[in-house]
Design a protein around this motif. Structure first.
Motif, PDB file in Angstrom:
ATOM      1  N   UNK A   5       0.820  -1.211   0.000  1.00  0.00           N
ATOM      2  CA  UNK A   5       0.000   0.000   0.000  1.00  0.00           C
ATOM      3  C   UNK A   5       0.855   1.262   0.000  1.00  0.00           C
ATOM      4  N   UNK A   6       2.136   1.155   0.376  1.00  0.00           N
ATOM      5  CA  UNK A   6       3.031   2.309   0.398  1.00  0.00           C
ATOM      6  C   UNK A   6       3.770   2.518  -0.922  1.00  0.00           C
ATOM      7  N   UNK A   7       3.629   1.587  -1.872  1.00  0.00           N
ATOM      8  CA  UNK A   7       4.284   1.736  -3.170  1.00  0.00           C
ATOM      9  C   UNK A   7       3.661   2.898  -3.935  1.00  0.00           C
ATOM     10  N   UNK A   8       4.388   3.471  -4.897  1.00  0.00           N
ATOM     11  CA  UNK A   8       3.807   4.552  -5.707  1.00  0.00           C
ATOM     12  C   UNK A   8       2.586   4.055  -6.474  1.00  0.00           C
ATOM     13  N   UNK A   9       1.548   4.851  -6.528  1.00  0.00           N
ATOM     14  CA  UNK A   9       0.317   4.469  -7.226  1.00  0.00           C
ATOM     15  C   UNK A   9       0.550   4.153  -8.693  1.00  0.00           C
ATOM     16  N   UNK A 134      12.057  -4.354   9.735  1.00  0.00           N
ATOM     17  CA  UNK A 134      13.405  -3.901   9.405  1.00  0.00           C
ATOM     18  C   UNK A 134      13.290  -2.560   8.690  1.00  0.00           C
ATOM     19  N   UNK A 135      14.390  -1.863   8.629  1.00  0.00           N
ATOM     20  CA  UNK A 135      14.418  -0.592   7.906  1.00  0.00           C
ATOM     21  C   UNK A 135      15.465  -0.680   6.804  1.00  0.00           C
ATOM     22  N   UNK A 136      15.219  -1.527   5.826  1.00  0.00           N
ATOM     23  CA  UNK A 136      16.140  -1.683   4.710  1.00  0.00           C
ATOM     24  C   UNK A 136      16.135  -0.462   3.816  1.00  0.00           C
ATOM     25  N   UNK A 137      17.230  -0.285   3.087  1.00  0.00           N
ATOM     26  CA  UNK A 137      17.363   0.882   2.218  1.00  0.00           C
ATOM     27  C   UNK A 137      16.347   0.855   1.080  1.00  0.00           C
ATOM     28  N   UNK A 138      16.193  -0.288   0.429  1.00  0.00           N
ATOM     29  CA  UNK A 138      15.214  -0.372  -0.661  1.00  0.00           C
ATOM     30  C   UNK A 138      13.783  -0.268  -0.138  1.00  0.00           C
ATOM     31  N   UNK A 139      13.535  -0.882   0.992  1.00  0.00           N
ATOM     32  CA  UNK A 139      12.196  -0.816   1.591  1.00  0.00           C
ATOM     33  C   UNK A 139      11.807   0.633   1.865  1.00  0.00           C
ATOM     34  N   UNK A 140      12.730   1.395   2.407  1.00  0.00           N
ATOM     35  CA  UNK A 140      12.453   2.803   2.697  1.00  0.00           C
ATOM     36  C   UNK A 140      12.360   3.632   1.425  1.00  0.00           C
ATOM     37  N   UNK A 141      13.161   3.277   0.414  1.00  0.00           N
ATOM     38  CA  UNK A 141      13.173   4.047  -0.826  1.00  0.00           C
ATOM     39  C   UNK A 141      11.902   3.866  -1.635  1.00  0.00           C
ATOM     40  N   UNK A 142      11.320   2.681  -1.591  1.00  0.00           N
ATOM     41  CA  UNK A 142      10.120   2.416  -2.377  1.00  0.00           C
ATOM     42  C   UNK A 142       8.860   2.964  -1.736  1.00  0.00           C
ATOM     43  N   UNK A 143       8.874   3.172  -0.437  1.00  0.00           N
ATOM     44  CA  UNK A 143       7.701   3.666   0.271  1.00  0.00           C
ATOM     45  C   UNK A 143       7.580   5.168   0.055  1.00  0.00           C
ATOM     46  N   UNK A 144       6.662   5.562  -0.809  1.00  0.00           N
ATOM     47  CA  UNK A 144       6.503   6.983  -1.108  1.00  0.00           C
ATOM     48  C   UNK A 144       5.433   7.640  -0.248  1.00  0.00           C
TER      49      UNK A 144
END
Length: 174
Positions: A5-9, A134-144
């Motif tokens: 649900x946090x991914x870009x629409x 976790x607070x991974x770099x990609x996980x945080x980067x994809x969550x817009x």
């Protein structure tokens, strides 16, 4: 499911269409205040010849991916972003764990030729980076967008609410 649900629409490839956009997003997530040297803390600037920074004080050259799971990768960041999106969709929408052959087929259908070995390594790294709590770099980067608020309902009903929100979003994208 919350990560889906946090991914870009509009999708990751439209939100981050170029390698430079992916690098800018990773830099903004990794260094939210200002980019500084990890060795001495001095000011850095980006080199024109390579995608690394150089410190004005000590001369070290940190990159955006240095010290992360993506360090020394030859695979473009745009491919990492898209693969992470595919892994998240497979888990959230289809309710199954992604597997190497299916992920490789999906990437090849989009014109991204990677070997089975490379996809297997990527999947291993992504499953650790995208793991819950976790607070991974990609996980945080994809969550817009910030994590969606779950309405005040009983804990046994929260899973049904999340699944309904995921399926509603999937229907809107299709």
């Amino acid at each position: 499911m919350c990560l889906y649900l946090c991914l870009p629409e509009e999708g990751v490839l439209r939100a981050f269409p170029t390698e430079a956009a992916c690098r800018t997003r990773l830099a903004a997530i990794r260094w939210p205040n200002d980019i500084s040297c990890p060795v001495c803390g001095g000011g850095v600037w980006q080199l024109k010849s390579r995608p690394v920074y150089e410190c004005g004080s000590c001369g070290s050259q940190p990159s955006i991916t240095a010290g992360t799971a993506l360090a020394n990768t030859r695979i473009p960041l745009k491919t990492w972003f898209r693969t992470a999106e595919l892994v998240i969709e497979e888990h959230a929408v289809r309710h199954r764990d992604p597997y190497v052959a299916g992920l490789q087929r999906a990437l090849q259908s989009e014109g991204i030729p990677l070997s089975r070995k490379a996809v297997g390594r990527m999947l291993k790294i992504l499953l650790v980076d995208l793991a819950p709590h976790t607070t991974g770099l990609l996980k945080s980067s994809l969550s817009v967008v910030p994590e969606p608020p779950i309405p005040h309902i009983q804990p046994d009903q929260q899973l049904y609410w999340l699944m309904d929100a995921v399926h509603q979003r999937w229907r809107n994208l299709s």
